[in-house]
Write a protein that holds these residues in place. Structure first.
Motif, PDB file in Angstrom:
ATOM      1  N   VAL A 127       0.733  -1.357  -0.027  1.00 13.95           N
ATOM      2  CA  VAL A 127      -0.117  -0.014  -0.155  1.00 13.95           C
ATOM      3  C   VAL A 127       0.550   1.535  -0.487  1.00 13.95           C
ATOM      4  O   VAL A 127       0.647   2.133  -1.478  1.00 13.95           O
ATOM      5  CB  VAL A 127      -0.575   0.339   0.797  1.00 13.95           C
ATOM      6  CG1 VAL A 127      -2.055   1.590   0.874  1.00 13.95           C
ATOM      7  CG2 VAL A 127      -1.743  -1.111   0.761  1.00 13.95           C
ATOM      8  N   ILE A 128       1.846   0.903   0.625  1.00 13.68           N
ATOM      9  CA  ILE A 128       2.508   2.357   0.847  1.00 13.68           C
ATOM     10  C   ILE A 128       3.131   2.982  -0.310  1.00 13.68           C
ATOM     11  O   ILE A 128       3.375   3.884  -0.938  1.00 13.68           O
ATOM     12  CB  ILE A 128       4.211   2.365   1.921  1.00 13.68           C
ATOM     13  CG1 ILE A 128       3.053   2.231   3.478  1.00 13.68           C
ATOM     14  CG2 ILE A 128       4.711   3.304   2.010  1.00 13.68           C
ATOM     15  CD1 ILE A 128       4.069   1.676   4.966  1.00 13.68           C
TER      16      ILE A 128
ATOM     17  N   LEU B  32       2.703   1.159  -3.754  1.00 10.76           N
ATOM     18  CA  LEU B  32       1.250   1.988  -4.425  1.00 10.76           C
ATOM     19  C   LEU B  32       1.617   3.778  -4.264  1.00 10.76           C
ATOM     20  O   LEU B  32       0.881   4.701  -5.085  1.00 10.76           O
ATOM     21  CB  LEU B  32       0.053   1.662  -4.392  1.00 10.76           C
ATOM     22  CG  LEU B  32      -1.249   2.312  -5.468  1.00 10.76           C
ATOM     23  CD1 LEU B  32      -1.151   1.591  -6.706  1.00 10.76           C
ATOM     24  CD2 LEU B  32      -2.566   1.024  -4.201  1.00 10.76           C
ATOM     25  N   ILE B  33       1.022   4.057  -3.313  1.00  8.62           N
ATOM     26  CA  ILE B  33       0.593   5.343  -2.590  1.00  8.62           C
ATOM     27  C   ILE B  33       1.674   6.506  -3.040  1.00  8.62           C
ATOM     28  O   ILE B  33       1.724   7.734  -3.904  1.00  8.62           O
ATOM     29  CB  ILE B  33       0.728   6.031  -1.290  1.00  8.62           C
ATOM     30  CG1 ILE B  33      -0.444   4.848  -0.863  1.00  8.62           C
ATOM     31  CG2 ILE B  33       0.898   7.814  -0.593  1.00  8.62           C
ATOM     32  CD1 ILE B  33      -0.783   5.736   1.092  1.00  8.62           C
ATOM     33  N   ASP B  34       3.418   6.295  -2.425  1.00  8.75           N
ATOM     34  CA  ASP B  34       4.191   6.843  -3.565  1.00  8.75           C
ATOM     35  C   ASP B  34       4.868   6.385  -4.864  1.00  8.75           C
ATOM     36  O   ASP B  34       4.913   7.975  -5.763  1.00  8.75           O
ATOM     37  CB  ASP B  34       4.926   5.962  -2.928  1.00  8.75           C
ATOM     38  CG  ASP B  34       6.105   6.221  -1.944  1.00  8.75           C
ATOM     39  OD1 ASP B  34       5.303   6.985  -1.220  1.00  8.75           O
ATOM     40  OD2 ASP B  34       6.866   5.734  -1.203  1.00  8.75           O
TER      41      ASP B  34
ATOM     42  N   ILE C 259       1.379   6.663  -7.136  1.00  8.61           N
ATOM     43  CA  ILE C 259       0.392   7.641  -7.483  1.00  8.61           C
ATOM     44  C   ILE C 259       1.086   9.014  -7.130  1.00  8.61           C
ATOM     45  O   ILE C 259       0.784  10.202  -7.513  1.00  8.61           O
ATOM     46  CB  ILE C 259      -0.788   7.223  -6.453  1.00  8.61           C
ATOM     47  CG1 ILE C 259      -1.154   6.352  -6.134  1.00  8.61           C
ATOM     48  CG2 ILE C 259      -1.887   8.243  -6.208  1.00  8.61           C
ATOM     49  CD1 ILE C 259      -3.232   6.055  -6.023  1.00  8.61           C
ATOM     50  N   LEU C 260       1.940   9.396  -5.831  1.00  5.01           N
ATOM     51  CA  LEU C 260       3.085  10.216  -5.576  1.00  5.01           C
ATOM     52  C   LEU C 260       4.222  11.148  -7.011  1.00  5.01           C
ATOM     53  O   LEU C 260       4.950  11.774  -7.152  1.00  5.01           O
ATOM     54  CB  LEU C 260       3.380  10.931  -4.703  1.00  5.01           C
ATOM     55  CG  LEU C 260       1.887  10.626  -3.483  1.00  5.01           C
ATOM     56  CD1 LEU C 260       3.521  10.425  -1.842  1.00  5.01           C
ATOM     57  CD2 LEU C 260       1.217  11.891  -3.750  1.00  5.01           C
TER      58      LEU C 260
END
Length: 242
Positions: A48-49, A51-53, A55-56
């Motif tokens: 999840v982390i 994926l967030i990075d 997306i950023l």
């Protein structure tokens, strides 16, 4: 993966391994010989982390996904994103039509227009990727098209947000669509930059060429009256005038 196929997520240098497995299942992250930092810290992170990075649009996250993983879902993700885009365009054609007959929903899902819009979306994506690859191949003949194509397809993940944009329909839909398009193009630019380890100018220029190629194909397809794409553009023009 074989030797020298990994990349340091900090300096892009090649590495033979990401971690070393000692006895009793003790893992130690490999230190890059060039920058003296961990080759890939994301191997200890939750997906999840990561994926967030991604997306950023963090460079380290993109390097981890593109070089240090065996993720092989780019074609499946491509088809899913094309389905999302085709459904969004189909919604522009029929979203304003209301009927109390539940059978209409089934009828619409069987219409050939949806498959036509899917084909148009696939054609435009092919034109975009082809434009990027052709531009970079002219400047860098040694570029690996398979790796670059994989990066471009994976970086189109932002198109999945088209479905929530349809579900949460409101007056700011054009703004949402523009933001989604900006996210996809930004991800494409970052993916090209990471794969080639190049400057932002080169990756941005390549994406702009691909976008120009995609736009030309879209306008050419809209020139045919029978094209579903023409009806979508006509519906947007009518909606803006009213």
């Amino acid at each position: 993966m074989g030797k020298a196929e990994f990349r340091c997520i900090n300096c892009h240098e090649k590495a033979t391994e990401l971690h070393r497995d000692y006895s009793n299942c003790i893992l130690k992250i490999t230190i890059c010989e060039s920058c003296k930092k961990p080759v890939d810290k994301y191997i200890e992170y939750d997906p999840v982390i990561i994926l967030i990075d991604a997306i950023l649009c963090k460079t380290q996250a993109f390097r981890h996904i593109l070089f240090n993983t065996t993720l092989d879902i780019h074609w499946k993700l491509c088809v899913f994103c094309l389905l999302c885009e085709a459904y969004f365009r189909w919604f522009l054609l029929h979203g304003s039509e209301s009927s109390s007959d539940p059978a209409d929903i089934i009828r619409y899902t069987k219409e050939w227009e949806f498959y036509g819009l899917f084909g148009l979306a696939a054609l435009e994506l092919s034109a975009f990727c082809g434009g990027v690859l052709a531009f970079l191949w002219l400047l860098l003949p040694t570029v690996q098209p398979e790796q670059l194509l994989r990066a471009l397809l994976l970086s189109c993940y932002g198109k999945v947000l088209l479905i929530p944009a349809v579900i949460w329909e409101h007056d700011y839909s054009p703004v949402s669509l523009a933001l989604i398009k900006l996210l996809v193009l930004t991800s494409n630019t970052q993916a090209v930059r990471v794969v080639l380890n190049s400057s932002r100018r080169l990756s941005l220029a390549a994406v702009c060429v691909g976008l120009l190629s995609e736009t030309c194909v879209a306008r050419m397809s809209a020139a045919f009256p029978w094209s579903p794409h023409a009806r979508v553009l006509f519906g947007e023009m009518v909606g803006s005038e009213t």
